[in-house]
Scaffold this active site. Sequence first.
Site, mmCIF file in Angstrom:
data_model
loop_
_atom_site.group_PDB
_atom_site.id
_atom_site.type_symbol
_atom_site.label_atom_id
_atom_site.label_comp_id
_atom_site.label_asym_id
_atom_site.label_seq_id
_atom_site.Cartn_x
_atom_site.Cartn_y
_atom_site.Cartn_z
ATOM 1 N N CYS A 1 -1.986 1.570 5.248
ATOM 2 C CA CYS A 1 -2.355 1.793 3.845
ATOM 3 C C CYS A 1 -3.826 2.183 3.713
ATOM 4 O O CYS A 1 -4.709 1.382 3.992
ATOM 5 C CB CYS A 1 -2.053 0.508 3.065
ATOM 6 S SG CYS A 1 -2.790 0.433 1.424
ATOM 7 N N CYS B 1 -5.889 0.045 1.346
ATOM 8 C CA CYS B 1 -6.146 -1.268 1.960
ATOM 9 C C CYS B 1 -7.383 -1.212 2.844
ATOM 10 O O CYS B 1 -8.192 -2.145 2.866
ATOM 11 C CB CYS B 1 -4.956 -1.730 2.799
ATOM 12 S SG CYS B 1 -3.451 -2.005 1.860
#
Length: 147
Positions: free
Chosen positions: A65, A68
Amino acid sequence: MSTRIVSCARCGQRNRVPAAAAGKPVCGKCREAVAWIVDADDATFGAVAERSSTPVLVDLWAPWCRPCRTVGPALERVAGDLAGTVKLVKVNIDNSPRLSRRFDVRAVPTLMILKDGKVVARQTGAASAATLRSWVERSLAPPAKRS
């Protein structure tokens, strides 16, 4: 459970910080509060996060991600700024499917604040360190008294 090495913001001393412990971590040299940043998974989340006497900022993230990877350093900055006030617990949802299901993670990063083992705030998506710090502080503030 693992430990992490965290440098003291005040004196630079490197300190070993356990994943779970009574109290709050302080620098072994100058006694200043140090950032409490740990990893947890399905097996360790209860001891590391839910039974913590310190409020916990939970980062449910995934290595694939991109947001993230952006929010991770911002959360670590917030944990450093709020050392002694909050504990940052990072959970890789790819390695923790039970926690992902339990907290109904539909997007990452998903951030939660736990206080006394209960979720008191939750948000999804990346944000700046300043925005995240404000969210954490608002979430941990005592409720306003009504007159």
